[in-house]
Scaffold this motif. Structure first.
Motif, PDB file in Angstrom:
ATOM      1  N   GLU A 345      -5.417 -16.689   1.358  1.00 18.23           N
ATOM      2  CA  GLU A 345      -4.427 -17.171   2.330  1.00 18.23           C
ATOM      3  C   GLU A 345      -4.783 -16.711   3.739  1.00 18.23           C
ATOM      4  OE1 GLU A 345      -1.317 -18.882   2.563  1.00 18.23           O
ATOM      5  OE2 GLU A 345      -2.023 -19.866   0.725  1.00 18.23           O
ATOM      6  N   GLU A 346      -5.332 -15.493   3.850  1.00 15.14           N
ATOM      7  CA  GLU A 346      -5.677 -14.965   5.165  1.00 15.14           C
ATOM      8  C   GLU A 346      -6.807 -15.759   5.812  1.00 15.14           C
ATOM      9  OE1 GLU A 346      -6.998 -10.783   7.387  1.00 15.14           O
ATOM     10  OE2 GLU A 346      -6.542 -10.758   5.240  1.00 15.14           O
ATOM     11  N   MET A 347      -7.575 -16.481   4.988  1.00 12.39           N
ATOM     12  CA  MET A 347      -8.670 -17.268   5.542  1.00 12.39           C
ATOM     13  C   MET A 347      -8.152 -18.349   6.495  1.00 12.39           C
ATOM     14  SD  MET A 347     -11.401 -15.860   4.729  1.00 12.39           S
ATOM     15  CE  MET A 347     -12.444 -17.094   5.513  1.00 12.39           C
ATOM     16  N   LYS A 348      -6.861 -18.691   6.379  1.00 14.35           N
ATOM     17  CA  LYS A 348      -6.291 -19.652   7.330  1.00 14.35           C
ATOM     18  C   LYS A 348      -6.361 -19.104   8.750  1.00 14.35           C
ATOM     19  CE  LYS A 348      -3.193 -21.865   4.005  1.00 14.35           C
ATOM     20  NZ  LYS A 348      -1.778 -22.102   3.583  1.00 14.35           N
ATOM     21  N   ASP A 349      -6.226 -17.766   8.890  1.00 13.59           N
ATOM     22  CA  ASP A 349      -6.359 -17.139  10.211  1.00 13.59           C
ATOM     23  C   ASP A 349      -7.752 -17.365  10.783  1.00 13.59           C
ATOM     24  OD1 ASP A 349      -3.812 -16.160   9.835  1.00 13.59           O
ATOM     25  OD2 ASP A 349      -4.448 -14.087   9.487  1.00 13.59           O
ATOM     26  N   TYR A 350      -8.756 -17.268   9.885  1.00 12.08           N
ATOM     27  CA  TYR A 350     -10.144 -17.372  10.335  1.00 12.08           C
ATOM     28  C   TYR A 350     -10.544 -18.814  10.692  1.00 12.08           C
ATOM     29  CZ  TYR A 350     -11.002 -12.510   9.194  1.00 12.08           C
ATOM     30  OH  TYR A 350     -10.978 -11.137   9.171  1.00 12.08           O
ATOM     31  N   LEU A 351      -9.664 -19.756  10.367  1.00  9.03           N
ATOM     32  CA  LEU A 351      -9.938 -21.159  10.678  1.00  9.03           C
ATOM     33  C   LEU A 351      -9.197 -21.640  11.916  1.00  9.03           C
ATOM     34  CD1 LEU A 351      -9.885 -22.627   7.069  1.00  9.03           C
ATOM     35  CD2 LEU A 351     -11.887 -22.218   8.489  1.00  9.03           C
ATOM     36  N   LYS A 352      -8.404 -20.756  12.533  1.00  7.74           N
ATOM     37  CA  LYS A 352      -7.662 -21.133  13.731  1.00  7.74           C
ATOM     38  C   LYS A 352      -8.569 -21.091  14.956  1.00  7.74           C
ATOM     39  CE  LYS A 352      -3.161 -19.671  12.013  1.00  7.74           C
ATOM     40  NZ  LYS A 352      -2.074 -18.663  12.089  1.00  7.74           N
ATOM     41  N   ARG A 353      -8.475 -22.136  15.751  1.00  2.00           N
ATOM     42  CA  ARG A 353      -9.277 -22.176  16.974  1.00  2.00           C
ATOM     43  C   ARG A 353      -8.570 -21.420  18.082  1.00  2.00           C
ATOM     44  NH1 ARG A 353     -13.199 -26.042  16.463  1.00  2.00           N
ATOM     45  NH2 ARG A 353     -14.236 -24.675  17.952  1.00  2.00           N
TER      46      ARG A 353
END
Length: 354
Positions: A345-353
């Motif tokens: 779920e935290e990977m969503k943070d890493y996909l934010k521009r």
């Protein structure tokens, strides 16, 4: 020359300009007389196929050749089956072998066929692109893509030898050279500050190619060490995936071949490092240093068709995901990487521009 020493297998890597002209003798030094299938792509075949075939025949090998269209889309189960059929029609047995002649796509495809035909036959790697020479040709990872993910189906199958002739880089188009440079930058970032400083002091791709033997050797020394320590990719070898988790998602969602592997890795390194900096997990300014080095060599640092949800869905299919967790690679500093277990779920943070 480097030697990869594994518990059940040892092989040498030759890195020498002009060595392709002695491929017949090199192969004969490793293999007894047998059938050899040269697996290549149509572009490489036109450049080197007939020369390699002739040399192998002169050494007493019975040689066939199978060429697929150039490009990432050829790394498929359909082409694997065609290779199986070619081998069966030519009555290959477990005493025979495959020689991969080409870039990373060919190495992965031919290696997977070698690993699985009759549960494993002999295998040699002769990489002709910078990307394959600095990374994918050693370590034994083989595989093909599916519509869901890159390299989703694969096997570990170590070669009996690797022959690298940097002169083959002279025939590469600039985009393919840059693709390999992305993996060189990755290698320096995760494990070799001296290599990073060398790259920083170069003016452009041409200066890099002039030092090809030194740079290829430095990258393979890094990979050799981690492969020997962690052959099956469960521990320290994971550091080689810096930029790849997001990079593979970009490749998949763009459509294989639209964004090259090296381009996707470059974008992936910048994106994951930028967010890690914001989270305080990576020292400040490392992202800027990455950007400056990648841009100098003409590599992209962003992706116009960025879609967080689409990339996240692709990322959850990544083979590095274990249950609800994924191990991402971040930089402790330039020249030193760390493995960070992260909730999916935290990977969503890493996909934010930004």
């Amino acid at each position: 020359m480097l030697t990869v020493q594994l518990p059940t297998h040892e092989y040498q890597i030759i890195i020498e300009k002009g060595s392709l002209s002695a491929i017949g003798a090199w192969t004969a030094s490793l293999w007894k007389p047998q059938k050899i299938a040269i697996i290549t792509d149509e572009t490489v075949d036109a450049l080197y196929g007939s020369t390699v075939l002739t040399q192998l025949k002169e050494q007493g090998f019975e040689v066939t050749k199978f060429a697929v269209p150039a490009g990432e889309t050829s790394k498929s189960l359909a082409n694997t089956e065609r290779i199986y059929e070619h081998l069966a029609e030519n009555q290959f047995t477990r005493s025979d072998g495959i020689l991969a002649l080409g870039g990373g796509v060919i190495g992965d495809l031919a290696g997977f066929a070698a690993a699985t035909y009759m549960r494993g036959i002999h295998f040699l790697q002769v990489p002709t692109t910078l990307l394959a020479q600095v990374d994918s040709s050693i370590g034994g990872k083989t595989g093909v893509n599916t519509k869901n993910a890159k390299n989703l189906v694969g096997a570990f199958w170590q070669p009996d030898g690797v022959l690298i002739d940097p002169d083959t880089l002279n025939t590469l188009e600039p985009r393919r050279v840059r693709e390999g440079i992305a993996e060189i930058v990755k290698s320096a970032a995760i494990a070799d500050r001296h290599l990073w400083e060398l790259l920083s002091g170069l003016k452009d791709e041409q200066e890099l190619l002039e030092q090809a033997v030194t740079i290829i050797t430095a990258c393979l020394e890094i990979k050799r060490k981690v492969v020997e320590e962690d052959e099956l990719d469960n521990g320290i070898r994971l550091i080689l995936n810096f930029g790849h988790t997001i990079g593979h998602a970009i490749e998949n969602t763009a459509g294989y071949g639209v964004v090259s592997h090296g381009e996707a890795v470059a974008i992936g390194m910048v994106q994951i490092n930028r967010v890690a900096e914001e989270k305080g997990l990576t020292p400040k300014q490392t992202t800027q240093q990455l950007i400056e080095l990648l841009k100098k060599f003409g590599l992209p640092i962003s992706y116009e068709q960025w879609n967080e949800e689409t990339l996240y869905q692709a990322l959850t299919h990544d083979k590095k995901t274990r249950g609800t967790a994924i191990k991402i690679i971040l930089l402790d500093e330039i020249g030193k990487a760390k493995i960070v277990p992260t909730d999916i779920e935290e990977m969503k943070d890493y996909l934010k521009r930004s």
